[in-house]
Design a protein around this motif. Structure first.
Motif, PDB file in Angstrom:
ATOM      1  N   LYS A 194       0.812  -1.220   0.000  1.00  0.00           N
ATOM      2  CA  LYS A 194       0.000   0.000   0.000  1.00  0.00           C
ATOM      3  C   LYS A 194       0.850   1.277   0.000  1.00  0.00           C
ATOM      4  N   ALA A 195       1.903   1.282  -0.793  1.00  0.00           N
ATOM      5  CA  ALA A 195       2.819   2.429  -0.801  1.00  0.00           C
ATOM      6  C   ALA A 195       2.121   3.709  -1.257  1.00  0.00           C
ATOM      7  N   GLN A 196       1.262   3.621  -2.255  1.00  0.00           N
ATOM      8  CA  GLN A 196       0.570   4.808  -2.752  1.00  0.00           C
ATOM      9  C   GLN A 196      -0.371   5.376  -1.697  1.00  0.00           C
ATOM     10  N   GLU A 197      -1.101   4.494  -1.034  1.00  0.00           N
ATOM     11  CA  GLU A 197      -2.016   4.948   0.014  1.00  0.00           C
ATOM     12  C   GLU A 197      -1.248   5.565   1.180  1.00  0.00           C
ATOM     13  N   LYS A 198      -0.147   4.946   1.568  1.00  0.00           N
ATOM     14  CA  LYS A 198       0.656   5.480   2.667  1.00  0.00           C
ATOM     15  C   LYS A 198       1.245   6.842   2.322  1.00  0.00           C
ATOM     16  N   SER A 199       1.630   7.026   1.061  1.00  0.00           N
ATOM     17  CA  SER A 199       2.147   8.320   0.638  1.00  0.00           C
ATOM     18  C   SER A 199       1.083   9.400   0.749  1.00  0.00           C
TER      19      SER A 199
ATOM     20  N   SER B 264       4.453   3.908   7.329  1.00  0.00           N
ATOM     21  CA  SER B 264       3.684   5.095   6.950  1.00  0.00           C
ATOM     22  C   SER B 264       4.448   6.371   7.285  1.00  0.00           C
ATOM     23  N   THR B 265       5.096   6.396   8.436  1.00  0.00           N
ATOM     24  CA  THR B 265       5.828   7.609   8.817  1.00  0.00           C
ATOM     25  C   THR B 265       7.063   7.825   7.954  1.00  0.00           C
TER      26      THR B 265
ATOM     27  N   ASP C 294      -3.626   2.742   6.764  1.00  0.00           N
ATOM     28  CA  ASP C 294      -4.222   2.502   5.457  1.00  0.00           C
ATOM     29  C   ASP C 294      -5.421   1.575   5.612  1.00  0.00           C
ATOM     30  N   ASN C 295      -6.201   1.477   4.557  1.00  0.00           N
ATOM     31  CA  ASN C 295      -7.503   0.802   4.644  1.00  0.00           C
ATOM     32  C   ASN C 295      -7.421  -0.687   4.977  1.00  0.00           C
ATOM     33  N   THR C 296      -6.274  -1.336   4.701  1.00  0.00           N
ATOM     34  CA  THR C 296      -6.165  -2.771   4.990  1.00  0.00           C
ATOM     35  C   THR C 296      -6.127  -3.065   6.480  1.00  0.00           C
TER      36      THR C 296
END
Length: 271
Positions: free
Chosen positions: A90-95, A118-119, A225-227
């Motif tokens: 989920k790299a895009q969501e974390k960004s 995420s940080t 993230d959503n997961t």
């Protein structure tokens, strides 16, 4: 006396072949999330016994986790997913979440980051909001912050203790004492499981650190993230109401967001 067996020479062709196969196995497991030993044996044209030896070594390094009949990089209610899996998941969501979180950072603040991937996505943006004091237990984060500190007004504070390989982070009593000795303006943290009311984590030693960080911060922001939503794990960290804001992504379940609204949990959906 029986003849002495020659010692293996580092970097010999057999060892290089084994290392290359183990690297490919780890990449395959991380990409798939989980698979069986039989699938890996067929994929790489080796015996089940060879696969299990490879998986034992990869588990020892903290890259994958074995279970009966297979191997996984994903989380369960008792184990967090491995760092190598979290780094690409989920790299895009974390960004997007990180960019939203940066809105709450102002020059002159003291900031605490936990060991979440995420940080990590926040760190380039933090260098644009200097001067800042930034404290973290996360070795990957410390490396990136140290690189940026050479050219920006960042004061980097390493919170040390016992090094925990699976999380690339520091844990233990020394670390807890250091956290309790500071007061940060803002904490940005994540966790592996979030229900409609509480934040959870699978591992007791990590829960202790996250609770200490929550106590040591004036403002608290949870990045998830959503997961990670609609899930629980073995240990409850704190109720979500302890956070000033929960930041998630556009893939979040609308029913969970509605439950947060009903419970008065402040949240933001990153676009």
């Amino acid at each position: 006396m029986p003849p002495t067996r020659p010692k293996a020479v580092a970097g010999n062709p057999k060892e290089r072949k084994t290392e290359a196969r183990q690297r490919l196995i780890s990449e395959h497991v991380i990409a798939q999330g989980s698979c069986t030993a039989q699938e890996l044996a067929a994929q790489f044209g080796v015996s089940i016994m060879t696969v299990h030896r490879d998986l034992d070594e990869l588990e020892r390094r903290g890259i994958v986790r074995k279970f009966h009949g297979g191997v996984t990089a994903q989380a369960s209610g008792v184990f967090e997913s491995q760092l190598s899996y979290r780094m690409i998941s989920k790299a895009q969501e974390k960004s997007a979440i990180a960019q939203a979180a940066l809105e709450y950072v102002e020059p002159g603040m003291s900031v605490m980051l936990d060991d979440s991937t995420s940080t990590l996505h926040m760190i380039p943006g933090l260098a644009e909001r200097t001067p800042l004091h930034i404290a973290t237990t996360f070795l990957a984060g410390l490396r990136r912050l140290a690189d940026l500190a050479a050219d920006s007004d960042l004061t980097v504070i390493g919170l040390g203790g016992v090094y925990d390989l699976p999380h690339d982070s520091f844990v233990g009593m020394q670390c807890l004492e250091q956290i309790s000795g500071i007061r940060a303006d803002a904490l940005f943290m994540s966790t592996s499981a979030v229900s409609t009311t509480d934040a959870f984590h699978q591992e007791e030693r990590i829960v202790a650190l996250k609770r200490a960080m929550v106590r040591a911060a004036t403002k608290r922001y949870l990045l998830v993230d959503n997961t990670k939503l609609g899930r629980v794990a073995l240990h409850k960290i704190v109720p979500l109401e302890e956070f000033d804001l929960v930041i998630t992504d556009a893939g979040a379940d609308p029913e969970i967001l509605a439950a947060w609204d009903a419970a008065g949990i402040r949240h933001q959906v990153a676009k």
